[in-house]
Design a protein around this motif. Structure first.
Motif, mmCIF file in Angstrom:
data_model
loop_
_atom_site.group_PDB
_atom_site.id
_atom_site.type_symbol
_atom_site.label_atom_id
_atom_site.label_comp_id
_atom_site.label_asym_id
_atom_site.label_seq_id
_atom_site.Cartn_x
_atom_site.Cartn_y
_atom_site.Cartn_z
ATOM 1 N N VAL A 116 -0.086 51.401 2.026
ATOM 2 C CA VAL A 116 1.347 51.158 2.193
ATOM 3 C C VAL A 116 2.118 51.388 0.905
ATOM 4 C CG1 VAL A 116 1.123 49.583 4.129
ATOM 5 C CG2 VAL A 116 0.910 48.699 1.821
ATOM 6 N N GLY A 117 1.430 51.605 -0.189
ATOM 7 C CA GLY A 117 2.113 51.882 -1.454
ATOM 8 C C GLY A 117 1.585 51.017 -2.570
ATOM 9 N N PHE A 118 1.433 51.600 -3.740
ATOM 10 C CA PHE A 118 0.922 50.863 -4.892
ATOM 11 C C PHE A 118 2.035 50.565 -5.889
ATOM 12 C CE2 PHE A 118 -0.748 51.174 -9.287
ATOM 13 C CZ PHE A 118 -1.450 49.968 -9.305
ATOM 14 N N GLU A 119 2.692 51.609 -6.366
ATOM 15 C CA GLU A 119 3.707 51.422 -7.408
ATOM 16 C C GLU A 119 4.859 50.568 -6.910
ATOM 17 O OE1 GLU A 119 6.519 54.181 -10.346
ATOM 18 O OE2 GLU A 119 5.118 55.101 -8.930
ATOM 19 N N GLN A 120 5.275 50.788 -5.672
ATOM 20 C CA GLN A 120 6.390 50.026 -5.118
ATOM 21 C C GLN A 120 6.096 48.527 -5.108
ATOM 22 O OE1 GLN A 120 7.110 50.904 -1.008
ATOM 23 N NE2 GLN A 120 9.076 49.834 -0.944
ATOM 24 N N PHE A 121 4.868 48.149 -4.737
ATOM 25 C CA PHE A 121 4.508 46.736 -4.664
ATOM 26 C C PHE A 121 4.172 46.171 -6.043
ATOM 27 C CE2 PHE A 121 3.897 48.357 -0.448
ATOM 28 C CZ PHE A 121 4.335 47.330 0.371
ATOM 29 N N LEU A 122 3.610 47.008 -6.897
ATOM 30 C CA LEU A 122 3.264 46.557 -8.237
ATOM 31 C C LEU A 122 4.510 46.144 -9.014
ATOM 32 C CD1 LEU A 122 0.862 46.314 -10.278
ATOM 33 C CD2 LEU A 122 1.487 48.603 -11.064
ATOM 34 N N ILE A 123 5.590 46.903 -8.868
ATOM 35 C CA ILE A 123 6.817 46.614 -9.604
ATOM 36 C C ILE A 123 7.451 45.309 -9.123
ATOM 37 C CG2 ILE A 123 9.155 47.458 -10.086
ATOM 38 C CD1 ILE A 123 8.030 50.298 -9.838
ATOM 39 N N GLN A 124 7.373 45.021 -7.830
ATOM 40 C CA GLN A 124 8.074 43.874 -7.258
ATOM 41 C C GLN A 124 7.177 42.660 -7.045
ATOM 42 O OE1 GLN A 124 11.301 45.441 -4.294
ATOM 43 N NE2 GLN A 124 9.517 46.767 -4.035
ATOM 44 N N ARG A 125 5.920 42.741 -7.473
ATOM 45 C CA ARG A 125 4.973 41.647 -7.232
ATOM 46 C C ARG A 125 5.403 40.359 -7.927
ATOM 47 N NH1 ARG A 125 0.050 39.681 -9.536
ATOM 48 N NH2 ARG A 125 -1.519 39.152 -7.955
ATOM 49 N N ASN A 126 5.838 40.429 -9.157
ATOM 50 C CA ASN A 126 6.223 39.222 -9.887
ATOM 51 C C ASN A 126 7.498 38.597 -9.332
ATOM 52 O OD1 ASN A 126 4.033 39.474 -11.631
ATOM 53 N ND2 ASN A 126 5.181 40.745 -13.071
ATOM 54 N N ALA A 127 8.360 39.409 -8.730
ATOM 55 C CA ALA A 127 9.636 38.887 -8.234
ATOM 56 C C ALA A 127 9.461 38.052 -6.973
ATOM 57 C CB ALA A 127 10.603 40.038 -7.970
ATOM 58 N N VAL A 128 8.563 38.459 -6.078
ATOM 59 C CA VAL A 128 8.404 37.749 -4.798
ATOM 60 C C VAL A 128 7.114 36.954 -4.725
ATOM 61 C CG1 VAL A 128 9.817 39.429 -3.571
ATOM 62 C CG2 VAL A 128 7.350 39.789 -3.713
ATOM 63 N N GLY A 129 6.214 37.132 -5.703
ATOM 64 C CA GLY A 129 4.950 36.412 -5.681
ATOM 65 C C GLY A 129 3.835 37.227 -5.059
ATOM 66 N N HIS A 130 2.614 36.956 -5.507
ATOM 67 C CA HIS A 130 1.484 37.755 -5.021
ATOM 68 C C HIS A 130 1.153 37.444 -3.564
ATOM 69 C CE1 HIS A 130 -1.534 34.465 -5.048
ATOM 70 N NE2 HIS A 130 -0.790 33.984 -6.025
ATOM 71 N N GLU A 131 1.557 36.270 -3.056
ATOM 72 C CA GLU A 131 1.253 35.951 -1.663
ATOM 73 C C GLU A 131 1.950 36.912 -0.702
ATOM 74 O OE1 GLU A 131 2.531 33.848 -3.791
ATOM 75 O OE2 GLU A 131 1.092 32.209 -4.108
#
Length: 321
Positions: A251-266
């Motif tokens: 589903v995408g790596f870079e897109q989720f990697l950039i926003q992981r800290n903003a919404v949480g890893h859960e």
């Protein structure tokens, strides 16, 4: 006819001209085509086939200091640890959920855009619209997410408008509950325009005489689209759906990697980010390789099942039955 002429053996048939060409002649004949494809083949070999050797690390306790040949062989221990890790199952659940949302909301958009562009009569307007919807594809994910942050973030345009009108604000970029809709909308804005290329090519292959005959019989625009356009696109739609299901776990790596800290890893952890954070980032290379191999095997099974389903409905899928 004399006896000598009757006994003379018949001349053997000359072989076809193409059969006379040996590999060296064919190589010289097609050298231009081979040179054109050589860079693509080289990239495929270097970045897709050569790394397949690294699969062996999923069955080892890989140590980069001693290399693959000297690392300890542990068999399926990495997979046993993987399947017992709650974080892995959470990332798999997120991956399947996000993939389902993107399949439902994202997949029909390029088809609708292609139908819309095909209905535009003015070539100038069509070219302008194509350029506008193509452009975001060439933006990096960093730039795309920055644009969304400026529009929907806590200090973005939307919240500034809400504050000016004494309405409670909402930071969409940091809300885990709407993260699936956020990443899907980002994907639609960035990639939907590029995805219409295949459908536009399929539309151009439909015989225009079918539309003229249907119009002469009194069929309106909607009936022509339903009975001519959509059946003409059915094979391409099935093919793209098969490929989409094969990439359901990507589903995408870079897109989720950039926003992981903003919404949480859960909310933002998917299989790709799980392999990175719990594999490469922590030095557990074998653990990350095991997660990646699991994803690849499941993706292969998904694309095989989707192709079988396409054959069951009478379509070619990836290849003809």
């Amino acid at each position: 006819m004399s006896t000598a002429q009757q006994e003379r053996p018949a001349k053997p048939a000359r072989p076809a001209k193409s059969a006379q060409l040996n590999w060296w002649v064919r190589l010289r004949r097609d050298k231009s085509l081979l040179l054109m494809t050589a860079p693509a083949v080289a990239l495929l070999l270097v970045f897709n086939y050569a790394p397949l050797f690294g699969i062996v690390t999923a069955f080892q306790e890989y140590d980069p200091l001693v290399g693959v040949w000297q690392s300890e062989w542990v068999g399926f221990d990495q997979f046993q640890q993987l399947f017992g890790d709650p974080a892995f199952w959470d990332s798999l659940k997120n991956t399947l959920y996000l993939s389902f949302v993107q399949l439902i909301l994202f997949f029909p958009i390029p088809i609708a855009l292609a139908l819309l562009l095909n209905s535009v009569i003015s070539e100038r307007i069509r070219n302008f619209f194509q350029s506008v919807v193509y452009l975001p594809h060439f933006f990096s994910w960093v730039l795309a997410i920055t644009i969304f942050q400026q529009m929907l973030g806590g200090a973005g345009v939307l919240n500034q408008f809400l504050r000016q009108h004494d309405i409670s604000t909402w930071d969409i970029m940091t809300t885990p509950d709407t993260f699936a809709l956020l990443v899907t909308s980002q994907g639609i804005w960035k990639e939907a325009g590029w995805g219409i290329i295949v459908f536009l090519a399929a539309l151009s292959a439909i015989n225009s005489e079918l539309y003229e005959a249907a119009a002469a019989d009194g069929a309106g625009r909607m009936r022509r689209m339903w009975h001519i356009t959509l059946p003409g696109l059915r094979g391409v739609i099935v093919l793209m759906l098969v490929l989409r299901l094969g990439n359901a776990l990507s589903v995408g790596f870079e897109q989720f990697l950039i926003q992981r800290n903003a919404v949480g890893h859960e909310a933002a952890d998917v299989l790709d980010t799980f392999s990175f954070y719990y594999g490469i980032a922590t030095g557990g290379y074998s653990y990350g390789a095991a997660a990646g191999l699991f994803k690849s095997v499941v993706s292969l099974l998904l694309i095989w099942a989707a192709n079988k389903l396409a054959h069951a409905f009478g379509e070619d899928g990836l290849y003809r039955k």
